[in-house]
Design a protein around this motif. Structure first.
Motif, mmCIF file in Angstrom:
data_model
loop_
_atom_site.group_PDB
_atom_site.id
_atom_site.type_symbol
_atom_site.label_atom_id
_atom_site.label_comp_id
_atom_site.label_asym_id
_atom_site.label_seq_id
_atom_site.Cartn_x
_atom_site.Cartn_y
_atom_site.Cartn_z
ATOM 1 N N VAL A 1 0.846 -1.192 0.000
ATOM 2 C CA VAL A 1 0.000 0.000 0.000
ATOM 3 C C VAL A 1 0.883 1.243 0.000
ATOM 4 N N ASP A 2 0.339 2.342 -0.526
ATOM 5 C CA ASP A 2 1.103 3.581 -0.617
ATOM 6 C C ASP A 2 1.503 4.086 0.766
ATOM 7 N N PHE A 3 0.536 4.152 1.679
ATOM 8 C CA PHE A 3 0.799 4.581 3.052
ATOM 9 C C PHE A 3 0.000 3.702 4.004
ATOM 10 N N TYR A 4 0.526 3.554 5.222
ATOM 11 C CA TYR A 4 -0.136 2.702 6.205
ATOM 12 C C TYR A 4 0.050 3.287 7.596
ATOM 13 N N CYS A 5 -1.029 3.350 8.355
ATOM 14 C CA CYS A 5 -0.980 3.744 9.758
ATOM 15 C C CYS A 5 -1.355 2.516 10.571
ATOM 16 N N ALA A 6 -0.363 1.923 11.247
ATOM 17 C CA ALA A 6 -0.578 0.664 11.966
ATOM 18 C C ALA A 6 -1.548 0.830 13.129
ATOM 19 N N LYS A 7 -1.413 1.916 13.868
ATOM 20 C CA LYS A 7 -2.264 2.106 15.044
ATOM 21 C C LYS A 7 -3.740 2.181 14.660
ATOM 22 N N ALA A 8 -4.043 2.831 13.532
ATOM 23 C CA ALA A 8 -5.422 2.962 13.061
ATOM 24 C C ALA A 8 -5.824 1.812 12.137
ATOM 25 N N GLU B 1 -3.838 16.561 6.568
ATOM 26 C CA GLU B 1 -4.579 16.858 7.800
ATOM 27 C C GLU B 1 -5.784 15.939 7.956
ATOM 28 N N GLY B 2 -6.502 15.706 6.850
ATOM 29 C CA GLY B 2 -7.639 14.795 6.903
ATOM 30 C C GLY B 2 -7.236 13.373 7.282
ATOM 31 N N LEU B 3 -6.108 12.917 6.767
ATOM 32 C CA LEU B 3 -5.637 11.572 7.084
ATOM 33 C C LEU B 3 -5.210 11.467 8.548
ATOM 34 N N VAL B 4 -4.528 12.481 9.037
ATOM 35 C CA VAL B 4 -4.121 12.479 10.451
ATOM 36 C C VAL B 4 -5.353 12.436 11.353
ATOM 37 N N GLN B 5 -6.357 13.248 11.037
ATOM 38 C CA GLN B 5 -7.585 13.259 11.834
ATOM 39 C C GLN B 5 -8.294 11.907 11.767
ATOM 40 N N LEU B 6 -8.306 11.307 10.591
ATOM 41 C CA LEU B 6 -8.934 9.997 10.421
ATOM 42 C C LEU B 6 -8.225 8.940 11.280
ATOM 43 N N CYS B 7 -6.906 9.019 11.335
ATOM 44 C CA CYS B 7 -6.142 8.055 12.122
ATOM 45 C C CYS B 7 -6.285 8.292 13.626
ATOM 46 N N LYS B 8 -6.552 9.505 14.023
ATOM 47 C CA LYS B 8 -6.676 9.820 15.440
ATOM 48 C C LYS B 8 -8.038 9.412 16.020
ATOM 49 N N ARG B 9 -9.024 9.191 15.191
ATOM 50 C CA ARG B 9 -10.379 8.869 15.689
ATOM 51 C C ARG B 9 -10.442 7.525 16.357
#
Length: 129
Positions: A63-70, A121-129
């Motif tokens: 995948v292009d980018f991945y946030c493991a915590k989210a 910013e939208g991606l960071v907010q999405l990951c923080k939810r």
């Protein structure tokens, strides 16, 4: 209870699925302009959200980018994703990722080029939810 090595709080332990890390390394060297612009903003997120770029999640899926915590996969889709059998291939990849309990977000490359800051910013907010 002892924590498993390499697992931070809130994350599930990584499974031992075969991954194609050499392909991921190659893709990191060949990132598109929208991916580069977005990575410059995501790599040092001031909110402490950590992202990986060109991350291999399975032998045939990077995948292009991945946030493991989210557990969030982010795909930047250029025009090529709309051509030929690419939409069907993308749907199949998304299904494989969802079967692993991952969420997939697809963002048009044109949106990143228009405003990489807003997308980041939208991606960071999405990951923080």
């Amino acid at each position: 209870m002892a924590r498993q090595k390499g697992v931070t709080e809130g994350e599930l332990p990584r499974t031992k699925t075969p991954r194609n890390t050499s392909r991921a390394r190659q893709l990191r060297q060949q990132m598109s302009l929208p991916e580069v612009l977005l990575w410059k903003l995501l790599r040092n997120s001031p909110d402490g959200v950590k992202f990986r770029r060109q991350h291999s999640l399975a032998e045939s899926v990077t995948v292009d980018f991945y946030c493991a915590k989210a557990r969030l996969c982010i795909e930047i889709d250029g025009m090529a994703h709309d051509m030929g059998d690419n939409p069907d291939r993308d749907e199949q990849r998304d299904a494989v990722l969802r079967e692993q309990g991952l969420e997939v977000v697809r963002i048009p490359a044109s949106d990143v080029l228009k405003s990489p800051e807003d997308v980041a910013e939208g991606l960071v907010q999405l990951c923080k939810r």
